[in-house]
Motif scaffolding. Structure first.
Motif, PDB file in Angstrom:
ATOM      1  N   VAL A  79     -96.068  49.495  -9.412  1.00  0.00           N
ATOM      2  CA  VAL A  79     -95.471  49.102  -8.137  1.00  0.00           C
ATOM      3  C   VAL A  79     -93.959  48.924  -8.299  1.00  0.00           C
ATOM      4  O   VAL A  79     -93.163  49.391  -7.468  1.00  0.00           O
ATOM      5  CB  VAL A  79     -96.110  47.798  -7.614  1.00  0.00           C
ATOM      6  N   LEU A  80     -93.565  48.252  -9.380  1.00  0.00           N
ATOM      7  CA  LEU A  80     -92.145  48.045  -9.623  1.00  0.00           C
ATOM      8  C   LEU A  80     -91.434  49.372  -9.875  1.00  0.00           C
ATOM      9  O   LEU A  80     -90.296  49.574  -9.438  1.00  0.00           O
ATOM     10  CB  LEU A  80     -91.964  47.109 -10.819  1.00  0.00           C
ATOM     11  N   GLU A  81     -92.116  50.289 -10.563  1.00  0.00           N
ATOM     12  CA  GLU A  81     -91.523  51.606 -10.799  1.00  0.00           C
ATOM     13  C   GLU A  81     -91.279  52.334  -9.476  1.00  0.00           C
ATOM     14  O   GLU A  81     -90.247  52.994  -9.304  1.00  0.00           O
ATOM     15  CB  GLU A  81     -92.437  52.440 -11.695  1.00  0.00           C
ATOM     16  N   LEU A 141     -84.964  52.457  -4.703  1.00  0.00           N
ATOM     17  CA  LEU A 141     -83.588  51.990  -4.819  1.00  0.00           C
ATOM     18  C   LEU A 141     -82.676  53.082  -5.371  1.00  0.00           C
ATOM     19  O   LEU A 141     -81.581  53.330  -4.839  1.00  0.00           O
ATOM     20  CB  LEU A 141     -83.539  50.754  -5.727  1.00  0.00           C
ATOM     21  N   VAL A 142     -83.121  53.757  -6.426  1.00  0.00           N
ATOM     22  CA  VAL A 142     -82.292  54.783  -7.060  1.00  0.00           C
ATOM     23  C   VAL A 142     -82.067  55.965  -6.129  1.00  0.00           C
ATOM     24  O   VAL A 142     -80.964  56.521  -6.056  1.00  0.00           O
ATOM     25  CB  VAL A 142     -82.939  55.238  -8.387  1.00  0.00           C
ATOM     26  N   ALA A 160     -80.840  48.367 -15.771  1.00  0.00           N
ATOM     27  CA  ALA A 160     -80.914  48.465 -17.229  1.00  0.00           C
ATOM     28  C   ALA A 160     -82.116  47.682 -17.764  1.00  0.00           C
ATOM     29  O   ALA A 160     -82.823  48.160 -18.661  1.00  0.00           O
ATOM     30  CB  ALA A 160     -79.613  47.949 -17.851  1.00  0.00           C
ATOM     31  N   PHE A 161     -82.352  46.504 -17.231  1.00  0.00           N
ATOM     32  CA  PHE A 161     -83.513  45.708 -17.653  1.00  0.00           C
ATOM     33  C   PHE A 161     -84.806  46.436 -17.313  1.00  0.00           C
ATOM     34  O   PHE A 161     -85.741  46.494 -18.117  1.00  0.00           O
ATOM     35  CB  PHE A 161     -83.478  44.331 -16.985  1.00  0.00           C
ATOM     36  N   ALA A 162     -84.870  46.993 -16.097  1.00  0.00           N
ATOM     37  CA  ALA A 162     -86.101  47.662 -15.670  1.00  0.00           C
ATOM     38  C   ALA A 162     -86.379  48.901 -16.519  1.00  0.00           C
ATOM     39  O   ALA A 162     -87.506  49.115 -16.980  1.00  0.00           O
ATOM     40  CB  ALA A 162     -85.986  48.049 -14.194  1.00  0.00           C
ATOM     41  N   LEU A 170     -92.054  52.974 -18.343  1.00  0.00           N
ATOM     42  CA  LEU A 170     -91.945  53.825 -17.158  1.00  0.00           C
ATOM     43  C   LEU A 170     -92.307  55.265 -17.521  1.00  0.00           C
ATOM     44  O   LEU A 170     -91.841  55.801 -18.524  1.00  0.00           O
ATOM     45  CB  LEU A 170     -90.521  53.781 -16.596  1.00  0.00           C
ATOM     46  N   ARG A 171     -93.108  55.890 -16.692  1.00  0.00           N
ATOM     47  CA  ARG A 171     -93.511  57.272 -16.957  1.00  0.00           C
ATOM     48  C   ARG A 171     -92.386  58.256 -16.658  1.00  0.00           C
ATOM     49  O   ARG A 171     -92.381  59.368 -17.162  1.00  0.00           O
ATOM     50  CB  ARG A 171     -94.744  57.611 -16.098  1.00  0.00           C
ATOM     51  N   THR A 172     -91.467  57.831 -15.824  1.00  0.00           N
ATOM     52  CA  THR A 172     -90.393  58.744 -15.387  1.00  0.00           C
ATOM     53  C   THR A 172     -89.028  58.231 -15.847  1.00  0.00           C
ATOM     54  O   THR A 172     -88.050  58.329 -15.125  1.00  0.00           O
ATOM     55  CB  THR A 172     -90.426  58.867 -13.853  1.00  0.00           C
ATOM     56  N   ARG A 173     -88.974  57.704 -17.051  1.00  0.00           N
ATOM     57  CA  ARG A 173     -87.749  57.072 -17.533  1.00  0.00           C
ATOM     58  C   ARG A 173     -86.572  58.063 -17.576  1.00  0.00           C
ATOM     59  O   ARG A 173     -85.465  57.748 -17.154  1.00  0.00           O
ATOM     60  CB  ARG A 173     -87.975  56.496 -18.930  1.00  0.00           C
ATOM     61  N   ALA A 174     -86.800  59.276 -18.090  1.00  0.00           N
ATOM     62  CA  ALA A 174     -85.702  60.235 -18.246  1.00  0.00           C
ATOM     63  C   ALA A 174     -85.116  60.625 -16.880  1.00  0.00           C
ATOM     64  O   ALA A 174     -83.901  60.654 -16.698  1.00  0.00           O
ATOM     65  CB  ALA A 174     -86.182  61.468 -18.992  1.00  0.00           C
ATOM     66  N   ALA A 175     -85.989  60.914 -15.923  1.00  0.00           N
ATOM     67  CA  ALA A 175     -85.516  61.303 -14.590  1.00  0.00           C
ATOM     68  C   ALA A 175     -84.793  60.146 -13.911  1.00  0.00           C
ATOM     69  O   ALA A 175     -83.745  60.335 -13.266  1.00  0.00           O
ATOM     70  CB  ALA A 175     -86.696  61.766 -13.735  1.00  0.00           C
ATOM     71  N   LEU A 176     -85.324  58.943 -14.068  1.00  0.00           N
ATOM     72  CA  LEU A 176     -84.682  57.773 -13.472  1.00  0.00           C
ATOM     73  C   LEU A 176     -83.292  57.554 -14.080  1.00  0.00           C
ATOM     74  O   LEU A 176     -82.329  57.266 -13.355  1.00  0.00           O
ATOM     75  CB  LEU A 176     -85.546  56.528 -13.693  1.00  0.00           C
TER      76      LEU A 176
END
Length: 570
Positions: free
Chosen positions: A304-306, A312-313, A93-95, A101-107
């Motif tokens: 990198v974090l993305e 992980l997801v 949730a924090f991330a 993030l460019r891929t927020r919806a998919a994530l």
């Protein structure tokens, strides 16, 4: 003036009478589907013992070794799973909320996948991933040794799978709090030179901590009532929890064990009630009031974090389902996965199986009829609730939420005890028929339609209905012509959520199904329990595809829905 007022009063009287009749019918509906079964269940737990001792049956059941063992197993697996849910849910949730993030919806959709995919399917997917014949881990040399017990058949394994499954509940609660975070608060901390890590842990985290606790308590409530994961992982591993003990008692002794299992269900309901009360206390007493202002918008990108979040997801959501799909493509258990062994034989076999086809038809029929009737009930209930505030409607709202909040096992037992004997007047028992499943589904899933409909009703303009009432429009016309068009998208979304959830339901069906009335969830559980893992995987893959198709349809219609109706759509 007097004549005009008298005419308005005369025109309003039929409307008021119609609303009273409507409320009475709604109360009768809820009494039959919810109040009577739950009251019948709890009353049976307070029977005297065999020697006539008051509460003797309850005391004997609670003091038995099997009950204490199951209670211990329930608390251990639930508490450990909450730790997993909270750690992963808060981090994601924090991330997702604080990073650009460019891929927020998919994530977000993939993070919510464990909640969308049925419990027994996720459990089966993790079993195939960690098994000795894992099509993914075995080629890498990471699978368990041949002949060894699957490592998930343990307290830790149950807690891990349930923790991942309920992680989206924590994620949703924390993300909602972070989306309400004022931008000025974070900007002021940045101006003061506070490092981003300290902003997150020292400022943001304390503010959203009530939401973290609330989400954790929701996850705990879901964990103690979970049946699919403990059944598929706990029964082979000889780990007892209350939900599986109830199932085994009813399977072994039938309705004769009603008093004992009612006591076990009462324990589950009490634990759920305590968690709900604690959640409400957290929400009302510990919530941090925030100043009004523009919501925080993420500006810091972290490629990198993305990428690490994606890894992980994918491990949490798609890798187990990939293992499940690969298992379903094998012709038999023990065959090594490869291009030369891929086969659609299992899919052909399950589709040619009359029982499996009947289970799909039963589940689809149950899901559709439940969604349709729930819409018919939710729309008029939301109509009167949004316009009339009285104790009856408030009590009705609480009772309607009960079957969704308490564990499904509790609801199923209530249905058995309420409808085991022949119905009054008609003299026919619906126990062992499809009708008892319909009533149980209606009680369980009504809140899924009522919530979005009620939210949409609150934003509707009441002056239109008031004008129609003054001009003499009847109640039915006001609901159909004025109220329904505005809330129809929300009602349709709620109906889709019901179909998605009910299609693969197991907790209710495991206790209420009978020969000829099998459901998809029951078939997956039965095939896996018999040792036919490849066939169980094929059925699970087909049912998951159905759920994902429904999710795609709901997502396509998301633009017309109230915000928050679909948890994976911003």
């Amino acid at each position: 003036m007097r004549n005009t007022a008298w005419v308005k009063t005369r025109k309003a009287m039929p409307a008021w009478g119609g609303e009273h009749l409507l409320v009475s019918l709604l109360v009768l509906y809820v009494a039959v589907t919810t109040l009577w079964p739950l009251a019948r269940l709890f009353s049976s737990a307070f029977q005297a013992g065999e020697d006539g001792t008051p509460l003797g049956l309850m005391l004997a059941t609670l003091s038995s070794r099997s009950t204490l063992r199951a209670l211990s197993g329930t608390l251990q697996t639930a508490l450990l799973s909450v730790v997993v849910s909270t750690l992963i849910g808060v981090a994601l949730a924090f991330a997702v909320s604080l990073l650009k993030l460019r891929t927020r919806a998919a994530l977000t959709f993939l993070i919510l996948m464990p909640l969308i995919v049925p419990s027994q399917t996720m459990a089966l997917a993790w079993i195939e991933l960690f098994g000795a014949q894992s099509p993914i881990l075995k080629p890498l040399g990471l699978a368990a040794a041949p002949g060894s017990t699957n490592p998930l058949y343990s307290v830790g394994g149950i807690a891990l799978v349930m923790g991942i499954e309920h992680m989206p509940l924590v994620f949703i609660a924390v993300r909602a709090a972070l989306r309400a975070l004022p931008a000025d608060l974070v900007e002021a901390a940045r101006i003061l030179g506070i490092p981003p890590r300290r902003i997150g842990t020292g400022i943001v985290l304390p503010i959203v901590m009530p939401s973290v606790l609330a989400g954790s308590l929701i996850a705990f409530t879901a964990a103690i009532g979970n049946f699919g994961v403990p059944a598929l992982l706990g029964i082979p591993g000889r780990i007892s929890v209350l939900t599986t003990l109830i199932y085994q008692r009813l399977n072994g002794f039938g309705p004769a064990a009603a008093g004992q299992v009612a006591t076990l269900a009462l324990v589950l309901a009490a634990m759920a009630a305590i968690a709900i009360v604690m959640r409400n206390v957290v929400a009302t007493r510990l919530a941090v009031p925030l100043p009004a202002g523009a919501p925080f918008v993420a500006r810091r990108s972290a490629p990198v974090l993305e990428m690490l979040i994606w890894i992980l997801v994918l491990i949490l959501s798609l890798v187990p389902l990939a293992a499940l799909t690969m298992t379903a493509l094998l012709p038999a258990i023990g065959v090594v996965f490869g291009l030369d062994t891929i086969s659609l034989d299992q899919f052909r076999a399950v589709l040619d199986n009359q029982t499996v086809r009947r289970a799909f038809a039963n589940s689809l029929w149950l899901a559709l009829i439940t969604a349709a009737i729930s819409m018919l009930v939710a729309v008029p209930l939301a109509f009167v609730s949004s316009r009339r505030q009285n104790p009856v409607l408030r009590l009705l709202d609480i009772v309607i939420e009960a079957p969704w909040v308490v564990p499904g096992t509790v609801v199923a037992l209530g249905m058995i005890l309420a409808f085991l004997k022949p119905l009054p007047l008609v003299g026919v028992s619906i126990y062992g028929t499809m009708m008892i499943l319909v009533i149980a589904y209606l009680a369980r899933f009504l809140p899924l339609v009522l919530r979005p409909v009620a939210a949409a009703a609150q934003s509707a303009d009441p002056s239109l209905d008031e004008a129609a009432r003054v001009t003499g429009a009847g109640l039915l016309r006001r609901i159909l012509a004025i109220f329904l068009p505005g809330i129809l998208p929300a009602a349709a979304a709620g109906a889709i959520l019901v179909v998605m959830t009910a299609l693969n339901e197991l907790t209710l069906s495991a206790l209420l199904w009978s020969s000829g009335n099998e459901t998809i969830g029951v078939m997956i559980f039965a095939l896996q329990y018999e040792g036919n893992s490849t066939a169980a995987a094929a059925v699970a893959v087909l049912s998951t595809l159905l759920v994902l198709i429904l999710a795609a349809i709901a997502t396509a219609a998301a633009r017309r829905l109230p915000r928050g109706t679909l948890p994976w759509v911003d």
